[in-house]
Write an enzyme that holds these catalytic residues in place. Structure first.
Site, PDB file in Angstrom:
ATOM      1  CD1 TRP A 130      18.267 -18.774 -11.274  1.00 11.80           C
ATOM      2  CD2 TRP A 130      19.341 -17.959 -13.064  1.00 11.80           C
ATOM      3  NE1 TRP A 130      19.446 -19.465 -11.413  1.00 11.80           N
ATOM      4  CE2 TRP A 130      20.130 -18.992 -12.499  1.00 11.80           C
ATOM      5  CE3 TRP A 130      19.819 -17.302 -14.205  1.00 11.80           C
ATOM      6  CZ2 TRP A 130      21.357 -19.383 -13.023  1.00 11.80           C
ATOM      7  CZ3 TRP A 130      21.041 -17.698 -14.726  1.00 11.80           C
ATOM      8  CH2 TRP A 130      21.793 -18.727 -14.145  1.00 11.80           C
ATOM      9  CG  ASP A 211      16.587 -17.750 -19.249  1.00 14.55           C
ATOM     10  OD1 ASP A 211      16.888 -18.807 -19.842  1.00 14.55           O
ATOM     11  OD2 ASP A 211      17.075 -17.423 -18.149  1.00 14.55           O
ATOM     12  CE  LYS A 246      18.143 -25.976 -14.820  1.00 15.92           C
ATOM     13  NZ  LYS A 246      18.497 -25.695 -13.461  1.00 15.92           N
TER      14      LYS A 246
HETATM   15  C1  LMR Z   1      18.561 -23.000 -10.131  1.00 18.89           C
HETATM   16  O1  LMR Z   1      17.957 -21.931 -10.270  1.00 18.89           O
HETATM   17  O2  LMR Z   1      18.548 -23.635  -9.070  1.00 18.89           O
HETATM   18  C2  LMR Z   1      19.323 -23.591 -11.282  1.00 18.89           C
HETATM   19  O3  LMR Z   1      19.093 -22.837 -12.436  1.00 18.89           O
HETATM   20  C3  LMR Z   1      20.752 -23.804 -10.988  1.00 18.89           C
HETATM   21  C4  LMR Z   1      21.545 -22.537 -10.955  1.00 18.89           C
HETATM   22  O4  LMR Z   1      22.549 -22.471 -11.659  1.00 18.89           O
HETATM   23  O5  LMR Z   1      21.177 -21.598 -10.236  1.00 18.89           O
END
Ligand code: LMR
Length: 396
Positions: A130, A211, A246
Site C-alpha cells: 500500500w 494489516d 471497508k
Molecule cells: C486505498 O488504498 O485506495 C485505500 O486504502 C484508501 C487510502 O487511504 O489509500
C-alpha cells in the site's frame, strides 16, 4: 518559518479523488481510491449501520472522554472477529486491543510502539505494498525495507524469493504481511503458503505485523482471517492492525483497531501500558462514534447477520466485476490475456499497463487509476464496463 517549505506532490491515491471530481466530461470512470461502490457508482451506508446509528442516537447518554483504549466492548468484539473466539491467544488472555482512528491510525500506533520496543527495528514490507505504508512508518522514524512479493510479468507471487528474503530477517525486525486482499496486487497467500510463512516466522523469531483492512472482501470473514488466526496461535509476539472502513463502510468515521499479543498475559499487560502511552502521545484517545456503531452490530446476533449478508453482497459484486471486465475485454477482441484478474482477491488488481498508458486513459478517456495501473474493481459496473474495456483496448 513556512517560507522554507517546498510543496509536497499530491498523494498518489487520494490525489485522484480531486482530479476525478474536477473532470467535467460526462463519460468518466473512477478506478482510483479503494472504496466500495454499488452498480450506480454510489458508496452506500450499510443498512445494519443505519440501524445501529439510530439505536445509539436513542440510547447514548454521555459524550464524556472515552480514554486511550477506546470502547472495551468494541475492542473485545474486534479481537474475537479477527482471532476467532476459540483461538488459544484469546483463551489465554494474551490479546490487548485499542480502538484507533481508522486502520491508518492503528498502523501509526503500531509504528510508534515498535519504535519503543526497539528503536533499531527494520520494518519489512512486500514489494509492492500500500502506497502509504512506507511514508507512515518512516514518519515514525522506522527504516523500511522490502521483500519480493508480486511478479509483474507472470502476475503471480514470487513466493520462493519472498521466503528466501524473509529467512534472512533478524529477530529484532518486524515483517508486515497483508491478511487478505493484498493492496495493491490482489495476490494473496494461499493456506499452504501462510503455513510456510508462519513456520518461517517462528524459526526466525521476527515479529509479524499483519494489516487486515479488508476482512470479508476476499473469501469470507473467517476464511480471510486464516493467516491472522494461525499466526497468532503460533508466535510469541504479534501486532494486528485492522480497519472498519471497508467492511463496515465506515470510511469517514475513522475506526480501526490495533491489537498486540505478548508471550503471556503479564507480558501483554506491560506491552499494553506502552501502547496506551503511545496513544496518549499521538491523539490522546480515539473517536467513539464508529466504534459504537461496530460494537452495536457485532454485539447483536440479528445485526451481525445482516452485516454478514451485506458484506457478502459487496464481495460478490466485486468478484462479479472481475469476471465482467475480463469477459468484456475478450468479447471486444483484446488479445492480451487478463484472466489473472479473476484469480486475484479483494478490491484491487494491477491492469499491467504502462504509466504512459495510464496517463493516456486519464487524459483522453477520463478513466482514473493509480499510476502503477492499480484498479479499484468496485468502480466497474454494467453501465461503464463497455466504455472501460474499449478505452483499455485503444491504449493497448
Ligand atoms: C486505498 O488504498 O485506495 C485505500 O486504502 C484508501 C487510502 O487511504 O489509500
Amino acid at each position: 518559518m513556512f517560507n522554507k517549505l517546498t510543496a509536497m506532490p499530491a498523494d498518489p491515491i487520494l490525489g485522484l479523488l480531486t482530479k476525478y471530481r474536477e473532470d467535467s466530461r460526462t463519460q468518466k470512470v473512477d478506478l482510483g481510491v479503494g472504496v466500495y461502490k454499488d452498480e450506480s457508482g454510489h458508496t452506500p451506508i450499510l443498512s445494519c449501520v443505519k440501524k445501529a446509528e439510530k439505536y445509539r442516537l436513542d440510547t447514548e447518554s454521555t459524550k464524556v472522554y472515552i480514554g486511550p483504549t477506546g470502547s472495551a466492548d468494541f475492542n473485545r468484539l474486534m479481537s474475537e472477529l479477527a482471532f476467532g473466539i476459540e483461538n488459544p491467544v484469546i483463551i489465554a488472555n494474551r490479546v490487548r486491543t485499542v480502538s484507533t482512528p481508522g486502520g491508518t491510525g492503528a498502523l501509526r500506533v503500531a509504528a510508534d510502539f515498535i519504535k519503543r520496543c526497539n528503536p533499531n527495528s527494520v520494518l519489512w514490507v512486500s514489494d509492492p505494498t500500500w502506497a502509504n505504508h512506507t511514508g507512515l512508518f518512516e514518519a515514525a522514524g522506522i527504516t523500511v525495507k522490502t521483500y519480493p512479493y508480486y511478479d509483474y510479468d507472470t502476475k503471480s507471487l514470487k513466493f520462493d524469493e519472498m521466503k528466501a528474503a524473509l529467512s534472512q530477517v533478524s529477530s529484532d525486525d518486524v515483517v508486515l504481511l497483508h491478511a487478505c486482499c493484498h493492496n495493491p496486487s490482489g495476490m494473496d497467500l494461499n493456506q499452504q503458503q501462510w503455513d510456510d510463512i508462519i513456520e518461517l516466522t517462528v524459526e526466525q523469531g521476527f515479529t509479524p505485523l499483519i494489516d487486515m483492512a479488508y476482512q470479508g472482501f476476499g473469501d469470507g470473514v473467517d476464511e480471510d482471517a486464516y493467516g491472522v488466526r494461525k499466526m497468532a496461535a503460533k508466535v510469541s509476539n504479534m501486532i494486528l492492525c485492522s480497519s472498519c472502513s471497508k467492511n463496515f463502510g465506515l470510511y469517514r468515521e475513522r475506526i480501526g483497531a490495533c491489537s498486540i499479543i505478548g508471550k503471556n498475559a503479564a507480558a501483554s499487560d506491560i506491552a499494553f501500558s506502552v501502547l496506551l502511552y503511545v496513544v496518549r502521545c499521538i491523539y490522546s484517545m480515539p473517536p467513539a462514534h464508529g466504534a459504537a456503531i461496530v460494537e452495536t452490530i457485532l454485539g447483536s446476533a440479528e445485526l451481525k447477520q445482516e452485516w454478514l449478508d451485506e458484506l457478502t453482497v459487496m464481495r460478490n459484486r466485486i468478484n462479479g466485476n472481475r469476471a465482467m471486465l475480463v469477459n468484456k475485454l475478450k468479447e471486444i477482441g483484446v488479445e492480451r490475456n487478463f484472466d489473472f484478474i479473476t484469480h486475484q482477491k479483494g478490491m484491487f488488481s494491477f491492469l499491467g499497463i504502462t504509466s504512459a498508458q495510464v496517463a493516456q486513459l486519464q487524459s483522453e478517456y477520463s478513466v482514473y487509476m493509480v499510476d502503477s495501473s492499480r484498479i479499484s474493481i468496485a468502480g466497474i459496473g454494467t453501465g461503464n464496463v463497455d466504455y472501460l474495456a474499449k478505452s483499455i483496448a485503444k491504449v493497448l
